[in-house]
Write an enzyme that holds these catalytic residues in place. Structure first.
Site, mmCIF file in Angstrom:
data_model
loop_
_atom_site.group_PDB
_atom_site.id
_atom_site.type_symbol
_atom_site.label_atom_id
_atom_site.label_comp_id
_atom_site.label_asym_id
_atom_site.label_seq_id
_atom_site.Cartn_x
_atom_site.Cartn_y
_atom_site.Cartn_z
ATOM 1 N N ARG A 249 36.467 52.474 41.114
ATOM 2 C CA ARG A 249 36.478 53.302 39.788
ATOM 3 C C ARG A 249 35.660 51.948 39.145
ATOM 4 O O ARG A 249 35.086 52.400 37.626
ATOM 5 C CB ARG A 249 37.267 53.299 39.393
ATOM 6 C CG ARG A 249 38.371 54.486 39.571
ATOM 7 C CD ARG A 249 39.693 54.586 39.366
ATOM 8 N NE ARG A 249 40.958 53.465 39.022
ATOM 9 C CZ ARG A 249 41.545 52.752 40.112
ATOM 10 N NH1 ARG A 249 41.792 53.570 41.242
ATOM 11 N NH2 ARG A 249 42.212 52.217 40.159
ATOM 12 N N ILE A 250 36.096 50.260 38.490
ATOM 13 C CA ILE A 250 35.674 49.732 38.133
ATOM 14 C C ILE A 250 34.544 48.841 38.371
ATOM 15 O O ILE A 250 33.491 48.584 37.070
ATOM 16 C CB ILE A 250 37.089 48.340 37.802
ATOM 17 C CG1 ILE A 250 38.124 48.960 37.662
ATOM 18 C CG2 ILE A 250 36.332 47.174 37.382
ATOM 19 C CD1 ILE A 250 39.644 47.906 37.031
ATOM 20 N N ASP B 88 30.230 48.161 48.761
ATOM 21 C CA ASP B 88 31.596 48.800 49.370
ATOM 22 C C ASP B 88 31.474 49.089 50.805
ATOM 23 O O ASP B 88 31.056 49.508 50.920
ATOM 24 C CB ASP B 88 31.443 49.300 47.601
ATOM 25 C CG ASP B 88 33.302 50.344 48.164
ATOM 26 O OD1 ASP B 88 34.538 49.731 46.796
ATOM 27 O OD2 ASP B 88 33.742 50.614 48.862
ATOM 28 N N THR C 264 37.284 43.452 43.761
ATOM 29 C CA THR C 264 37.498 44.175 45.001
ATOM 30 C C THR C 264 39.015 43.654 44.606
ATOM 31 O O THR C 264 39.917 43.052 44.202
ATOM 32 C CB THR C 264 37.141 43.505 46.033
ATOM 33 O OG1 THR C 264 38.081 42.361 45.979
ATOM 34 C CG2 THR C 264 35.597 43.200 46.184
ATOM 35 N N CYS D 170 36.355 39.250 36.892
ATOM 36 C CA CYS D 170 37.028 39.415 36.861
ATOM 37 C C CYS D 170 38.399 40.880 36.683
ATOM 38 O O CYS D 170 39.146 41.787 36.104
ATOM 39 C CB CYS D 170 36.919 40.744 35.400
ATOM 40 S SG CYS D 170 35.961 39.901 33.892
ATOM 41 N N GLU E 242 48.117 31.291 37.938
ATOM 42 C CA GLU E 242 48.692 31.717 36.819
ATOM 43 C C GLU E 242 49.362 30.923 36.120
ATOM 44 O O GLU E 242 50.979 31.440 36.728
ATOM 45 C CB GLU E 242 48.100 32.629 36.034
ATOM 46 C CG GLU E 242 46.418 33.442 37.106
ATOM 47 C CD GLU E 242 46.059 34.600 37.096
ATOM 48 O OE1 GLU E 242 47.233 34.878 35.610
ATOM 49 O OE2 GLU E 242 44.429 35.156 36.344
ATOM 50 N N HIS F 249 43.443 36.358 31.477
ATOM 51 C CA HIS F 249 44.075 37.437 32.210
ATOM 52 C C HIS F 249 44.290 38.019 30.784
ATOM 53 O O HIS F 249 45.084 39.171 31.548
ATOM 54 C CB HIS F 249 45.193 36.932 33.494
ATOM 55 C CG HIS F 249 44.914 37.951 33.838
ATOM 56 N ND1 HIS F 249 45.913 38.167 35.715
ATOM 57 C CD2 HIS F 249 45.015 40.046 34.508
ATOM 58 C CE1 HIS F 249 46.020 38.715 36.137
ATOM 59 N NE2 HIS F 249 45.470 40.013 35.774
ATOM 60 N N LEU F 250 42.691 38.435 30.464
ATOM 61 C CA LEU F 250 43.101 39.848 29.498
ATOM 62 C C LEU F 250 42.146 41.315 30.023
ATOM 63 O O LEU F 250 42.500 41.798 29.323
ATOM 64 C CB LEU F 250 41.924 39.559 28.042
ATOM 65 C CG LEU F 250 42.176 38.070 27.652
ATOM 66 C CD1 LEU F 250 42.170 37.413 26.603
ATOM 67 C CD2 LEU F 250 44.485 37.807 26.960
ATOM 68 N N GLY F 251 42.100 40.760 30.707
ATOM 69 C CA GLY F 251 41.501 42.385 31.571
ATOM 70 C C GLY F 251 42.302 43.738 31.362
ATOM 71 O O GLY F 251 40.859 44.403 30.930
ATOM 72 N N ALA F 252 43.306 44.155 31.086
ATOM 73 C CA ALA F 252 43.707 45.090 30.669
ATOM 74 C C ALA F 252 44.689 45.035 29.669
ATOM 75 O O ALA F 252 45.201 45.651 28.981
ATOM 76 C CB ALA F 252 44.867 45.545 31.729
#
Length: 527
Positions: free
Chosen positions: A151-152, A171, A203, A230, A261, A279-282
């Site tokens: 998806r990403i 993939d 992945t 990311c 982390e 770790h700001l991806g979401a």
């Protein structure tokens, strides 16, 4: 009235469906101690968490009324899935809610990396106007390599194409036809590495992707290429990346995740060519709201007796059906796992055939388990008996289940067949009374193999001395052979040799086996 305990801070707008429901009593208390949580869950029908609260076996066993645990996010590491399943508690999550957020963050990191934006801003804050020092590169006509086209990865590709970048992707479930449809080029991991001006990984972190981008992989890349992560810390070998950036082989890196982390003192952060975020991806308002909304609807649906979109653990089946199929669970999963590790190409179709004692049984749970075994190689523990079919469907893999009267002399037989864009391969197994699970056929070769432990699969020419050469070579590398099976169709033709050994075979030992005369292919796997 359904009592829902919300244990972690969640978006109020996201849990609005629960707050407004007339048949739900939502109790928000994100500051419970462990002892307070054990007391609070006693009357709860549902628990909602993010990553803070640990839903342990002890918590689950104290929750006598519990029907569902909702995780507002993707990972469920903080939930004891085995305990939930054993106690009849369904676990649901929200795997789609942060897709856009992570894809956009990847693009923000990509552009910042290309134009040195964080470094230039830092110098400006220090009072330095250094235009010449921060000359960047354009994205137009550059090649973005994407490893992981879920998806990403697909969302990132669409945005990169908007910047007129060339996109090449790998993939394990991506075929050339699917790549063409998405408007990207299709390549192997090696081809993606060799072509990429920018490389981004999307992945999961599993055994096969741990340090996927290591020193050897980086050596395949263009001098001056740039790397982004990311996704998950650990996909990129950080020591190798450090040396590559320091030497100038890699021009820069953009990292949102690290193997450990928080990473405030990480050596990579000392390099001016590396930019990073914590770790700001979401971490967007929309993503936080989306995951809370998705899991809220699933929790309500299940409490009201409906079906859910994103179940994580195995659903219940009738006790009668369970008694008949339970003995085949491990066999089904290991047939899928074995075949997935020896087949080449991108998966397109899975066919599962049942015969003998399984003719009149609901075998759908077994098919799910076989598909789970196949997909776990590439996706890891996120795949389970419940979401295996949906994940396969999302990736364009067709699943067929058929019953047959042909037993080939066995009282029960399960045959798993995989079709890829390169080949079709099959494996068959049975349960022998008193002896347990056996693999009895691989492609056209009849064999008798226990599906467990460290296995070596060798395709070779059936000629005198082949077995002896293999045995001697393994002895040289101190590898002990537990069992050996050879299957052939005609004398002197193609044959397969399957060995069970006492330890994993890799590196030089595997390479030496492949160099033995008359050996065509060597594959090693662990079940």
């Amino acid at each position: 009235m359904h009592r829902v305990l919300i244990c972690d801070p969640l978006s109020e707008d996201g849990i609005r469906p629960l707050l407004d429901a007339e048949d739900v009593e939502a109790v928000m208390d994100p500051s419970l101690s462990h002892e307070e949580l054990l007391e609070a869950v006693g009357s709860a029908h549902a628990i909602l968490v993010r990553s803070q609260t640990q839903v342990t076996r002890e918590v689950i066993e104290h929750a006598k009324e519990l029907k569902v645990i909702g995780r507002a996010g993707v990972g469920v590491d903080n939930i004891d899935l085995d305990a939930a399943t054993e106690n009849g508690v369904v676990v649901v999550n929200a795997p789609d809610g942060n897709t856009i957020s992570t894809a956009e963050h990847t693009m923000a990191m990509l552009m910042s990396l290309a134009r040195n934006i964080p470094q230039a801003y830092h110098q400006l804050k220090l009072g330095n106007w250094e235009r010449k020092k921060f000359v960047g590169v354009e994205l137009k006509n550059k090649t973005l390599g994407i490893v992981g086209f879920g998806r990403i990865g697909k969302e990132v590709a669409q945005r990169a194409k908007g910047h007129r970048m060339n996109v090449v992707a790998y993939d394990p479930f991506l075929t050339k036809e699917k790549a063409d449809k998405a408007g990207v080029s299709h390549g192997s991991v090696q081809e993606v590495l060799q072509q990429a001006d920018f490389l981004t990984v999307h992945t999961p972190l599993i055994a096969e992707t741990k340090h996927l981008i290591d020193k050897e992989a980086i050596q395949l890349m263009k001098p001056g290429a740039r790397i982004l992560n990311c996704a998950r810390g650990g996909i990129i070998e950080e020591d190798a990346l450090y040396e590559a950036v320091k030497s100038g082989k890699i021009a820069g890196a953009a990292l949102d995740v690290f193997e450990e982390e928080p990473a405030v003192d990480h050596p990579l952060l000392s390099l001016p060519e590396v930019i990073a975020t914590p770790h700001l991806g979401a971490s967007t308002i929309e993503a936080q709201e989306n995951v809370a909304t998705d899991v809220s609807y699933d929790v309500m649906e299940l409490l009201r007796g409906g079906t859910v979109k994103h179940p994580v653990n195995m659903p219940s089946v009738s006790s009668e059906t369970m008694d008949k199929i339970a003995p085949y669970f491990q066999l089904s999963e290991r047939l899928g796992a074995f075949l997935s590790r020896v087949v080449n190409g991108a998966l397109e179709k899975v066919n599962v055939y049942y015969s003998g004692d399984l003719l009149d049984v609901d075998t759908m749970p077994l098919t799910r388990i076989a598909v789970k075994g196949i997909l776990q190689r590439h996706i890891g523990s996120r795949i389970n008996d419940v979401n295996a079919f949906k994940t396969a469907s999302d990736k364009g893999i067709i699943i067929n289940e058929q019953k047959s009267t042909s037993t080939k002399g066995f009282t029960n037989l399960i045959t798993v067949e995989i079709e890829t864009d390169q080949e079709k391969r099959s494996i068959a197994g049975t349960l022998l009374n008193g002896l347990g699970a056996r693999i009895v056929q691989l492609d056209q070769y009849s064999i008798d193999v226990i599906p467990e432990g460290h296995l070596i699969v060798i395709h070779h020419q059936d000629q005198p001395g082949a077995i002896g050469h293999v045995g001697s070579l393994l002895a040289e590398h101190h590898v002990n052979i537990a069992t050996m099976q050879v299957g052939r169709t005609i004398l002197g033709g193609d044959a397969v040799m399957i060995l069970t050994v006492d330890k994993e075979v890799e590196g030089q030992c595997k390479e030496s086996l492949a160099e033995v005369g008359n050996i065509k292919k060597v594959q090693c796997l662990t079940l």
